[in-house]
Design an enzyme around this catalytic site. Structure first.
Site, PDB file in Angstrom:
ATOM      1  N   GLU A 123      45.199 -28.556 -19.024  1.00 37.36           N
ATOM      2  CA  GLU A 123      44.405 -27.380 -18.900  1.00 37.36           C
ATOM      3  C   GLU A 123      44.147 -26.812 -20.174  1.00 37.36           C
ATOM      4  O   GLU A 123      44.750 -27.129 -21.308  1.00 37.36           O
ATOM      5  CB  GLU A 123      44.933 -26.308 -18.048  1.00 37.36           C
ATOM      6  CG  GLU A 123      45.115 -26.768 -16.528  1.00 37.36           C
ATOM      7  CD  GLU A 123      45.568 -25.779 -15.693  1.00 37.36           C
ATOM      8  OE1 GLU A 123      46.199 -24.606 -16.023  1.00 37.36           O
ATOM      9  OE2 GLU A 123      45.593 -25.973 -14.376  1.00 37.36           O
ATOM     10  N   HIS A 243      38.479 -15.534 -15.583  1.00 37.49           N
ATOM     11  CA  HIS A 243      38.488 -16.876 -15.711  1.00 37.49           C
ATOM     12  C   HIS A 243      37.068 -17.425 -15.950  1.00 37.49           C
ATOM     13  O   HIS A 243      36.190 -16.820 -15.309  1.00 37.49           O
ATOM     14  CB  HIS A 243      38.931 -17.439 -14.470  1.00 37.49           C
ATOM     15  CG  HIS A 243      39.451 -18.532 -14.316  1.00 37.49           C
ATOM     16  ND1 HIS A 243      38.292 -19.583 -14.405  1.00 37.49           N
ATOM     17  CD2 HIS A 243      40.657 -19.572 -14.124  1.00 37.49           C
ATOM     18  CE1 HIS A 243      39.102 -20.973 -14.325  1.00 37.49           C
ATOM     19  NE2 HIS A 243      40.268 -20.677 -14.320  1.00 37.49           N
ATOM     20  N   ARG A 289      41.106 -19.904 -22.701  1.00 38.24           N
ATOM     21  CA  ARG A 289      40.151 -19.426 -21.995  1.00 38.24           C
ATOM     22  C   ARG A 289      39.120 -18.243 -22.344  1.00 38.24           C
ATOM     23  O   ARG A 289      38.220 -18.230 -21.978  1.00 38.24           O
ATOM     24  CB  ARG A 289      40.903 -18.655 -20.647  1.00 38.24           C
ATOM     25  CG  ARG A 289      40.812 -19.192 -19.420  1.00 38.24           C
ATOM     26  CD  ARG A 289      41.753 -18.723 -18.496  1.00 38.24           C
ATOM     27  NE  ARG A 289      42.364 -19.781 -17.837  1.00 38.24           N
ATOM     28  CZ  ARG A 289      43.294 -19.581 -16.756  1.00 38.24           C
ATOM     29  NH1 ARG A 289      43.550 -18.559 -16.477  1.00 38.24           N
ATOM     30  NH2 ARG A 289      43.811 -20.711 -16.461  1.00 38.24           N
ATOM     31  N   HIS A 350      40.437 -12.394 -13.860  1.00 37.17           N
ATOM     32  CA  HIS A 350      41.496 -13.495 -13.143  1.00 37.17           C
ATOM     33  C   HIS A 350      43.030 -12.756 -13.277  1.00 37.17           C
ATOM     34  O   HIS A 350      43.944 -13.073 -12.296  1.00 37.17           O
ATOM     35  CB  HIS A 350      41.351 -14.478 -13.889  1.00 37.17           C
ATOM     36  CG  HIS A 350      42.074 -15.768 -13.291  1.00 37.17           C
ATOM     37  ND1 HIS A 350      42.125 -16.134 -12.177  1.00 37.17           N
ATOM     38  CD2 HIS A 350      42.905 -16.517 -14.032  1.00 37.17           C
ATOM     39  CE1 HIS A 350      42.962 -17.175 -11.818  1.00 37.17           C
ATOM     40  NE2 HIS A 350      43.486 -17.444 -13.016  1.00 37.17           N
ATOM     41  N   ARG A 385      46.759 -14.860 -21.885  1.00 40.04           N
ATOM     42  CA  ARG A 385      47.755 -16.029 -21.143  1.00 40.04           C
ATOM     43  C   ARG A 385      47.205 -17.216 -21.236  1.00 40.04           C
ATOM     44  O   ARG A 385      46.083 -17.704 -21.057  1.00 40.04           O
ATOM     45  CB  ARG A 385      47.862 -15.457 -19.799  1.00 40.04           C
ATOM     46  CG  ARG A 385      48.689 -16.410 -18.993  1.00 40.04           C
ATOM     47  CD  ARG A 385      48.798 -15.880 -17.679  1.00 40.04           C
ATOM     48  NE  ARG A 385      47.507 -15.898 -16.738  1.00 40.04           N
ATOM     49  CZ  ARG A 385      47.348 -17.011 -16.121  1.00 40.04           C
ATOM     50  NH1 ARG A 385      48.196 -18.262 -15.806  1.00 40.04           N
ATOM     51  NH2 ARG A 385      46.040 -17.112 -15.510  1.00 40.04           N
TER      52      ARG A 385
HETATM   53  C1  SIN Z   1      43.225 -22.363 -12.725  1.00 43.68           C
HETATM   54  O1  SIN Z   1      43.460 -23.131 -11.894  1.00 43.68           O
HETATM   55  O2  SIN Z   1      42.322 -22.504 -13.624  1.00 43.68           O
HETATM   56  C2  SIN Z   1      43.952 -21.131 -12.934  1.00 43.68           C
HETATM   57  C3  SIN Z   1      45.253 -21.494 -13.519  1.00 43.68           C
HETATM   58  C4  SIN Z   1      45.867 -19.955 -14.128  1.00 43.68           C
HETATM   59  O3  SIN Z   1      45.232 -19.384 -14.228  1.00 43.68           O
HETATM   60  O4  SIN Z   1      46.939 -20.250 -14.826  1.00 43.68           O
END
Ligand code: SIN
Length: 529
Positions: A123, A243, A289, A350, A385
């Site tokens: 991610e 998000h 993010r 988020h 985060r």
């Molecule tokens: C996501 O699945 O994009 C969210 C994961 C997260 O917020 O840590």
């Protein structure tokens, strides 16, 4: 705020909230006493259940604690507490293994030597594949596993539909401590005082402070608001994570489109197919993010678009169906086939990165009060985060808080008086709901991804006058939630106005750069009682 003769219940440990932090604390504390776990709706109604992505852990052969630490610190933009992050990354893998021993079914694959190993996803902001996951419903799998363990633990009693109106703070003059909580049974209206040696706040975040959020209805900022009313120290409330990719659809509420789709190669683009992330960050779609969310906002503004698109239609259709069943089915339910067409997306609130200040053992500034999970500010997230660090944080620090409470919660004296809550004239529930709606819209417009001092000041003025004019009807959960959400909105704005720079998730046009002299936590507490 509460009736004159509440029923009294005594337990050893009181847990408020049934997400991963609360369940982990309860399971560990149950070794040494009776635990009451309160949840305001049903036991699985927690933000943890909604987490799609996964749990980050340095488990791959090419990975190390040092790399996970480094990625977390980079995302946190200079404000992480390094000791807290070290604790997180070092203890995290053990918590993941424990979950597996309890029966959590994470995705696996066969490695080159023919061994079955955890399948590790990627991610944004992670320099290695380290996301342990169960397709795209990892949070639910963790929650299911821990709830099963709780069900098999007779020392833990779960009270569903019990909502907390306030922490019960009392004790010797000049050194108040948390003696439990004031609680209402939402089904019967019965009020009670739960007294405990130690109380854990694990109430999750505050998404419902904003108009558009990925969070469930329960995320109304209860814990932060109650802790503030009790005089606890809070920090960094301005760092609200948006998000970048939530489903944009006129008939659907904001729904998370997991970042793991970008990890698999999903591409952000305009309606025309034009891609843009290269202009903003060398990691493109896998940039941290805050960078991705700001890039989307900027591109939407530049082209006056109502939404942008995440295109995953070039990925194998069987991968999308098997790894992302939740997203695939949800999109299909509103007529979007993600195997063939781009997904319309917008950013939405988020995660609350700040919260009730704790040390590395979940200890807050109020004796006998602990906090863990999204409501807490352990220092792990700093100003932003890193993806998939939150379930991990909830388990690592939920356990540490329980171990500390077992060892240190002083002997409980039932003679310790708890002052009754003050009564005040109550505001009508319908009026509260309408005020809350106004606040959500003010927050969406004025405390979002790109901020200005004038807009925040203006919104704060309006929200403060609303806040000062209201008092909840204590027997109505929605009224208490409205008051809590409005309180948290005010704390976010006050904190944001204190920060005279842009850093991590807080980006203001008035101070667009990070400034070394501003690189400190924003502390806030209620000084006058
Ligand atoms: C996501 O699945 O994009 C969210 C994961 C997260 O917020 O840590």
């Amino acid at each position: 705020m509460i009736g004159n003769n509440p029923m009294k219940r005594e337990v050893d440990y009181l847990v408020i909230g049934s997400g991963l932090a609360g369940l982990t604390f309860a399971l560990n504390a149950s070794a040494a006493g009776r635990v009451a776990l309160l949840t305001k709706r049903s036991r699985s109604d927690a933000s943890s259940s909604w987490a799609q992505g996964g749990i980050a852990g340095a488990l791959g052969d090419d990975d190390s604690f040092a790399l996970h630490l480094q990625d977390t610190l980079v995302a946190g933009a200079g404000l992480c507490n390094t000791d807290a992050v070290e604790t997180l990354v070092q203890e995290g893998p053990e918590r993941i293994r424990e979950l597996m021993e309890m029966g959590a079914g994470f995705n696996t694959e066969i490695d080159e030597a023919g061994n079955t190993v955890l399948q590790l996803g990627r991610e944004g902001g992670h320099s290695r594949n380290r996301i342990v996951h169960t397709a795209d419903y990892t949070g639910w799998e963790c929650e299911r596993t821990l709830l099963e363990a709780v069900r098999n633990t007779p020392e833990i009693e779960v009270y569903e539909h019990f909502f907390v109106t306030d922490l019960a703070v009392g004790g010797p003059q000049g050194s108040p401590e948390c003696l439990g909580a004031w609680v209402v049974n939402a089904e019967t209206g019965e009020q009670s005082l739960f007294r405990a040696k130690a109380t854990l706040l694990a109430t999750g975040g505050s998404g419902q402070v904003y108009q558009h959020t990925t969070n469930p209805q329960v995320a109304t900022g209860d814990g932060a608001a109650m802790a503030w009313r009790a005089g606890a120290l809070l920090a960094n409330m301005e760092f609200v994570q948006f998000h970048p990719t939530t489903l944009y659809h006129p008939d659907a509420r904001a729904f998370l489109i997991t970042e793991a789709l970008r990890g698999e190669g999903g591409i952000l683009q305009h309606d025309s197919g034009e891609q843009f992330m290269e202009k903003y960050h060398p990691l493109k779609e896998l940039a941290p993010r805050d960078v991705v969310a700001r890039a989307i906002v900027q591109e939407m503004k530049r082209t006056s678009a109502e939404c942008l698109y995440l295109n995953v239609s070039h990925l194998p259709s069987d991968l999308l169906h098997s790894h992302f069943p939740t997203v695939t089915e949800r999109c299909l339910s509103v007529g979007i086939d993600i195997t063939r067409q781009p997904i319309p997306i917008v950013p939405a609130q988020h995660y609350q990165c700040g919260g009730v200040v704790t040390d590395l053992h979940g200890v807050t500034s109020i004796p006998r009060l602990y906090a863990a999970g999204e409501v807490a500010c352990t220092g792990v997230h700093g100003a932003n985060r890193l993806a998939s660090n939150s379930l991990l944080e909830a388990m690592v620090f939920g356990r540490r808080a329980a171990l500390h409470a077992l060892q240190h919660a002083p002997t409980y004296s039932s003679e310790q008086p708890v002052p009754l809550q003050k009564t005040s004239p109550e505001t009508d529930s319908a009026q509260l709901a309408s005020l809350w709606k106004q606040v959500r819209s003010l927050m969406q417009r004025n405390a979002g991804i790109v901020r200005t001092s004038a807009e925040m000041q203006n919104a704060l003025g309006k929200i403060e006058s609303i806040r000062e004019s209201i008092c909840p009807t204590v027997a109505h959960m929605e009224a208490v939630e409205a008051v809590n959400a409005i309180q948290v909105a005010s704390l976010v704005l006050q904190s944001a106005l204190m920060r005279k720079e842009s850093r991590g998730l807080h980006y203001t046009l008035d101070y667009p750069k990070s400034v070394e002299s501003e690189r400190h936590d924003t502390l806030i507490y209620r000084s006058a009682f």
